[in-house]
Design a protein around this motif. Structure first.
Motif, PDB file in Angstrom:
ATOM      1  N   LYS A  18       6.036  -1.616   2.955  1.00 47.13           N
ATOM      2  CA  LYS A  18       6.077  -1.253   1.636  1.00 47.13           C
ATOM      3  C   LYS A  18       6.912  -1.108   0.868  1.00 47.13           C
ATOM      4  O   LYS A  18       6.709  -0.667  -0.082  1.00 47.13           O
ATOM      5  CB  LYS A  18       5.399   0.264   2.214  1.00 47.13           C
ATOM      6  CG  LYS A  18       3.342   0.172   2.646  1.00 47.13           C
ATOM      7  CD  LYS A  18       2.326   0.415   1.690  1.00 47.13           C
ATOM      8  CE  LYS A  18       1.376   0.729   2.537  1.00 47.13           C
ATOM      9  NZ  LYS A  18       0.636  -0.321   3.370  1.00 47.13           N
ATOM     10  N   GLU A  19       8.081  -1.228   1.714  1.00 46.31           N
ATOM     11  CA  GLU A  19       9.501  -0.944   0.951  1.00 46.31           C
ATOM     12  C   GLU A  19       9.656  -2.033   0.154  1.00 46.31           C
ATOM     13  O   GLU A  19      10.520  -1.695  -1.075  1.00 46.31           O
ATOM     14  CB  GLU A  19      10.535  -0.578   1.907  1.00 46.31           C
ATOM     15  CG  GLU A  19      11.239  -1.786   3.004  1.00 46.31           C
ATOM     16  CD  GLU A  19      10.024  -2.563   3.331  1.00 46.31           C
ATOM     17  OE1 GLU A  19       8.565  -2.226   3.949  1.00 46.31           O
ATOM     18  OE2 GLU A  19       9.901  -3.411   4.357  1.00 46.31           O
ATOM     19  N   LEU A  20       9.405  -3.036   0.425  1.00 43.72           N
ATOM     20  CA  LEU A  20       9.806  -4.067  -0.457  1.00 43.72           C
ATOM     21  C   LEU A  20       9.384  -4.192  -1.876  1.00 43.72           C
ATOM     22  O   LEU A  20       8.089  -3.757  -2.239  1.00 43.72           O
ATOM     23  CB  LEU A  20       9.915  -5.551  -0.056  1.00 43.72           C
ATOM     24  CG  LEU A  20       9.879  -5.618   1.391  1.00 43.72           C
ATOM     25  CD1 LEU A  20       9.513  -6.881   2.202  1.00 43.72           C
ATOM     26  CD2 LEU A  20      11.441  -6.308   0.713  1.00 43.72           C
ATOM     27  N   PRO A  21       9.567  -4.844  -2.976  1.00 49.19           N
ATOM     28  CA  PRO A  21       8.979  -4.594  -4.470  1.00 49.19           C
ATOM     29  C   PRO A  21       7.975  -6.189  -4.590  1.00 49.19           C
ATOM     30  O   PRO A  21       8.141  -6.469  -3.272  1.00 49.19           O
ATOM     31  CB  PRO A  21      10.437  -4.604  -5.265  1.00 49.19           C
ATOM     32  CG  PRO A  21      11.511  -5.100  -5.102  1.00 49.19           C
ATOM     33  CD  PRO A  21      10.814  -4.882  -3.261  1.00 49.19           C
ATOM     34  N   ARG A  22       7.284  -5.834  -5.014  1.00 49.72           N
ATOM     35  CA  ARG A  22       5.800  -6.555  -5.415  1.00 49.72           C
ATOM     36  C   ARG A  22       6.704  -7.614  -6.605  1.00 49.72           C
ATOM     37  O   ARG A  22       6.671  -7.485  -7.538  1.00 49.72           O
ATOM     38  CB  ARG A  22       4.739  -5.968  -5.512  1.00 49.72           C
ATOM     39  CG  ARG A  22       4.415  -4.979  -4.376  1.00 49.72           C
ATOM     40  CD  ARG A  22       4.018  -6.337  -2.980  1.00 49.72           C
ATOM     41  NE  ARG A  22       3.043  -5.610  -1.761  1.00 49.72           N
ATOM     42  CZ  ARG A  22       4.421  -4.701  -1.356  1.00 49.72           C
ATOM     43  NH1 ARG A  22       5.660  -4.986  -1.136  1.00 49.72           N
ATOM     44  NH2 ARG A  22       3.462  -3.908   0.006  1.00 49.72           N
ATOM     45  N   ILE A  23       6.669  -9.368  -6.366  1.00 52.64           N
ATOM     46  CA  ILE A  23       7.040  -9.497  -7.603  1.00 52.64           C
ATOM     47  C   ILE A  23       6.326 -10.624  -8.617  1.00 52.64           C
ATOM     48  O   ILE A  23       5.442 -11.299  -7.755  1.00 52.64           O
ATOM     49  CB  ILE A  23       8.626 -10.825  -6.538  1.00 52.64           C
ATOM     50  CG1 ILE A  23       9.615  -9.641  -6.767  1.00 52.64           C
ATOM     51  CG2 ILE A  23       9.204 -11.540  -7.720  1.00 52.64           C
ATOM     52  CD1 ILE A  23      10.631 -10.140  -5.536  1.00 52.64           C
ATOM     53  N   LYS A  24       5.877 -10.641  -9.348  1.00 50.52           N
ATOM     54  CA  LYS A  24       4.912 -11.508 -10.038  1.00 50.52           C
ATOM     55  C   LYS A  24       5.161 -12.084 -11.042  1.00 50.52           C
ATOM     56  O   LYS A  24       4.807 -11.993 -12.291  1.00 50.52           O
ATOM     57  CB  LYS A  24       3.553 -10.288 -10.175  1.00 50.52           C
ATOM     58  CG  LYS A  24       3.336  -8.602  -9.592  1.00 50.52           C
ATOM     59  CD  LYS A  24       1.411  -9.013  -9.813  1.00 50.52           C
ATOM     60  CE  LYS A  24       1.275  -8.001  -8.453  1.00 50.52           C
ATOM     61  NZ  LYS A  24       0.659  -8.328  -7.845  1.00 50.52           N
ATOM     62  N   GLU A  25       6.273 -13.449 -10.196  1.00 49.05           N
ATOM     63  CA  GLU A  25       6.503 -14.586 -11.304  1.00 49.05           C
ATOM     64  C   GLU A  25       5.526 -15.353 -11.505  1.00 49.05           C
ATOM     65  O   GLU A  25       5.492 -16.305 -10.824  1.00 49.05           O
ATOM     66  CB  GLU A  25       7.417 -15.122 -10.889  1.00 49.05           C
ATOM     67  CG  GLU A  25       8.385 -15.622 -12.561  1.00 49.05           C
ATOM     68  CD  GLU A  25       9.676 -15.622 -12.311  1.00 49.05           C
ATOM     69  OE1 GLU A  25      10.044 -17.344 -12.131  1.00 49.05           O
ATOM     70  OE2 GLU A  25      10.537 -15.208 -12.154  1.00 49.05           O
ATOM     71  N   LYS A  26       3.824 -15.130 -12.093  1.00 47.15           N
ATOM     72  CA  LYS A  26       3.063 -16.029 -12.169  1.00 47.15           C
ATOM     73  C   LYS A  26       2.152 -16.013 -13.239  1.00 47.15           C
ATOM     74  O   LYS A  26       2.446 -15.009 -14.203  1.00 47.15           O
ATOM     75  CB  LYS A  26       1.849 -15.945 -11.197  1.00 47.15           C
ATOM     76  CG  LYS A  26       2.904 -15.583  -9.809  1.00 47.15           C
ATOM     77  CD  LYS A  26       1.857 -15.439  -8.703  1.00 47.15           C
ATOM     78  CE  LYS A  26       2.292 -15.561  -7.422  1.00 47.15           C
ATOM     79  NZ  LYS A  26       1.882 -14.753  -5.789  1.00 47.15           N
ATOM     80  N   THR A  27       1.052 -16.942 -13.671  1.00 42.90           N
ATOM     81  CA  THR A  27       0.799 -16.914 -15.151  1.00 42.90           C
ATOM     82  C   THR A  27      -0.865 -15.676 -14.416  1.00 42.90           C
ATOM     83  O   THR A  27      -0.411 -15.521 -13.837  1.00 42.90           O
ATOM     84  CB  THR A  27      -0.171 -18.229 -15.516  1.00 42.90           C
ATOM     85  OG1 THR A  27      -1.118 -18.347 -14.264  1.00 42.90           O
ATOM     86  CG2 THR A  27       1.387 -19.659 -15.037  1.00 42.90           C
ATOM     87  N   ALA A  28      -1.148 -15.602 -15.590  1.00 39.81           N
ATOM     88  CA  ALA A  28      -1.681 -14.853 -15.739  1.00 39.81           C
ATOM     89  C   ALA A  28      -3.080 -15.071 -14.968  1.00 39.81           C
ATOM     90  O   ALA A  28      -3.286 -13.901 -14.223  1.00 39.81           O
ATOM     91  CB  ALA A  28      -2.508 -14.818 -17.273  1.00 39.81           C
TER      92      ALA A  28
END
Lengths: 289, 369
Positions: free
Chosen positions: B214-224
């Motif tokens: 839970k401590e790690l940020p969520r990275i969302k480098e993706k298309t919609a």
């Protein structure tokens, strides 16, 4: 004859009181599997489909002399359940769940090696010795006895191919699903070795896919050590590099794991690769003739 | 989930692995501030694409003014389809030698494996096999000194540098295991007058284990679309063809795409909606596909754990609520097949028995459209 399991194998279901666990217990019993008990912590004393439920695997092994176990446990709890089974002396462990963390899978495999146990999966449909014992979730009607051994990395595609064989009146000895994850227990070579030794198995079908090097390694083994004919089908011919095609392992990375490299390796080992799933029975027939 | 370089380096630092002094900045002005503290700096775009350096995403500056100007350029730069929200400004380090070091998972031996080479800095795929040392680690034993000494012997590393590796590798292994990493790569690992410094960080966390981080940020480098698919827990990959494909199971979905190509068509996507999906999830998967404006829809179902009636019901529901006005080719066999076919027949669709028929029909529909 069959490999790994037969009609005597005493099978346990871990997670037997859940939806999937109870449904597939019913299906496996219908198939003829000798299910001797189930485990569900806190639910000991109940029955599911007439099968006694125990609180721990140790208790179930003590009372029922179970040798094999199939897990219907949510991924976050699967490692604990798998290690429990191995510690209690289970020698064939089938891991159905998808999404088991990779580090957990490596921990499970290391313990399985210590306990000299066979692990099938994770992320597998299981295995079946046709007509005798099914430890898995595959639809019953396609798995009828015959002379062909099948080993596959994927599930539904394997049903598709076994379905084509059944339609052509070709049955199977044992069908093994290796699982679609990056770290799994049994691999192609383990199963090919068993098929090579099994007198009932006359021909082997290998169902592979892009990514990793398992098919290339299998090809090297077939070339050096197998006398029985092998027919293959491989999925992912049209897959672009760098994209993960559903399975964690199905990705072409750094130019490795391509369709072409696998076909080339298999052809060099004398394996015919069918260009469509429906062409597998024809190729098998030429080998059985 | 791939971590941005600065996040990977934060993890490294937490485990006592030396990284260059640096600041994460969100605007060009902060680059000048960072440079006035750090002196000569390197400025690095925080995007996930490889080949970042070659594309111009890394720059050097020797004054605060220059740092600000360079940062401004990099903020505007599109790299692999994404522009960076953050840059990493780091002290320039004095590199005597570039080394490659990584921990990853080797499926063949079912163990973590150390990859090490004195040919660092370059693309790892360009390192000759015989210059790359591979050492699998038994997880029940963990990373021990003897393993590091053996890896060093095979690399031809001795003396003080071996001592540095003896300190570094156990830390990297601990970080790899405790954070459920699939990959922890340092390339280059820089040998400086002060010892080994991680000049870059590529860390990938196992998606299946994110629930316990839970401590790690969520990275969302993706298309919609990819984000939407992820939200729905669908395995989805965008392709550039015209036939939208939906099937149940990764292997059979791949085989369906291959067959589309075999019959002369081109698939618009890979969509495996998994085993045992309910009506809700199946409808959402269908809606997602229709949102991509394909020319033909191909549905290939071999029901095991997936029920044919559920898929047919979801199809009819979406057809009624959203309207499906494109040609459809449906294959439906397996669990509850009869019920599923009946549902489809009520809306005038006759499902095929075989995958071959359904796929070749889809290609015919495409050619006729």
């Amino acid at each position: 004859m069959s490999i790994y399991i037969n009609d005597k194998t005493r099978v346990l279901v871990q997670g037997i009181t859940g939806n999937q666990g109870s449904f597939h217990t019913g299906q496996m019993l219908k198939y003829g599997t000798n299910i001797v008990g189930g485990v569900s912590p806190g639910k000991g004393g109940q029955e599911v489909e007439g099968v006694p439920v125990y609180n721990t695997v140790f208790e179930a092994v003590e009372n029922e002399q179970a040798e094999a176990s199939i897990l219907f446990i949510p991924a976050p709890f699967a490692k604990d359940a798998a290690l429990e089974a191995l510690a209690a002396g289970i020698k064939i462990l089938v891991l159905i769940p998808e999404h088991i963390p990779l580090q957990d899978a490596m921990d499970i495999m290391a313990q399985a090696k210590r306990h000299e146990a066979v692990v099938v999966g994770p992320n597998t449909f299981g295995l079946v010795s046709s007509g005798a014992c099914k430890i898995g979730i595959m639809p019953n009607q396609y798995f009828v006895p015959g002379p062909v051994g099948v080993v596959s990395r994927s599930g539904t595609l394997c049903y598709e191919i076994v379905g084509h064989l059944t339609e052509s009146k070709i049955g199977t000895t044992t069908v093994v699903g290796l699982g679609g994850d990056r770290v799994v227990g049994l691999d192609f070579i383990d199963v090919l070795e068993q098929f090579e030794k099994d007198p009932e198995t006359k021909t082997v079908v290998l169902v592979g896919e892009i990514g990793g090097s398992a098919e290339e390694e299998a090809a090297a083994y077939i070339k050096s050590s197998m006398s029985k004919p092998v027919v293959a089908y491989l999925a992912g011919k049209s897959a672009p590099p760098g994209k993960r095609m559903g399975h964690a392992g199905a990705i072409i990375e750094r130019g490795r794991g391509t369709f072409e490299s696998k076909v080339e390796a298999l052809n060099a080992a004398g394996v015919d690769v069918a260009d469509l799933p429906g062409k597998v029975p024809e190729l098998v027939k030429t080998k059985l003739a | 989930m791939k971590l941005y370089e600065h996040l990977g380096k934060e993890l490294f630092a937490r485990y006592g692995i030396t990284v260059p002094a640096g600041r994460v900045i969100e605007n060009a002005g902060q680059a000048a501030e960072a440079a006035s503290e750090l002196g000569e700096v390197v400025i690095k775009s925080q995007v996930l694409t490889g080949k970042r350096g070659k594309a111009g995403g890394i720059s050097f500056a020797s004054s605060p003014e220059e740092a600000e100007a360079e940062a401004e350029k990099i903020f505007k730069m599109e790299l692999g389809g994404f522009t960076a929200d953050k840059l990493l400004v780091e002290e320039k380090i004095q590199i005597e030698q570039e080394i490659y070091l990584a921990l990853t998972v080797d499926g063949t031996v079912r163990k973590p494996v150390v990859l090490a080479s004195l040919d660092g800095g370059m693309d790892v795929e360009d390192v000759p096999e015989d210059r790359m040392i591979r050492w699998p680690v038994d997880v029940t034993v963990g990373m021990q000194g003897y393993m590091v000494r053996e890896i060093c012997r095979q690399m031809g590393v001795k003396g003080d540098l071996q001592k540095e590796f003896l300190k570094l590798l156990p830390k990297l292994y601990k970080m790899f295991r405790e954070n459920d990493a699939e990959l922890a790569e340092i390339n280059p690992l820089a040998l400086t007058p002060q010892g080994l410094v991680a000049a870059d960080a590529k860390v990938t966390i196992d998606d299946d284990a994110l629930y316990r981080h839970k401590e790690l940020p969520r990275i969302k480098e993706k298309t919609a679309l990819e984000l939407k698919a992820e939200e729905l827990d669908l395995a989805y990959v965008e392709l550039d063809g015209e036939i939208a494909v939906m099937a149940n199971g990764a292997g059979i979905t791949m085989a369906t795409l291959d067959m589309v190509q075999h019959y002369g068509g081109s698939p618009a996507n890979f969509l495996d909606f998994g085993g045992g999906a309910n009506i809700e999830k199946t409808s959402q998967a269908l809606e997602l596909l229709l949102g991509t404006n394909p020319k033909v829809l191909l549905i290939n179902i071999f029901g095991g754990i997936t029920r044919c009636d559920v898929v047919a019901e979801a199809f009819v529901r979406v057809r009624e609520s959203k309207g499906i006005d494109l040609p459809v080719s449906f294959r439906l066999v397996g669990t509850n097949e009869a019920e599923g076919r009946e549902i489809l027949e009520k809306v005038g669709i006759k499902a095929f028995n075989s995958m071959d028929e359904a796929v070749s029909h889809a290609v015919e529909l495409l050619n006729a459209s």
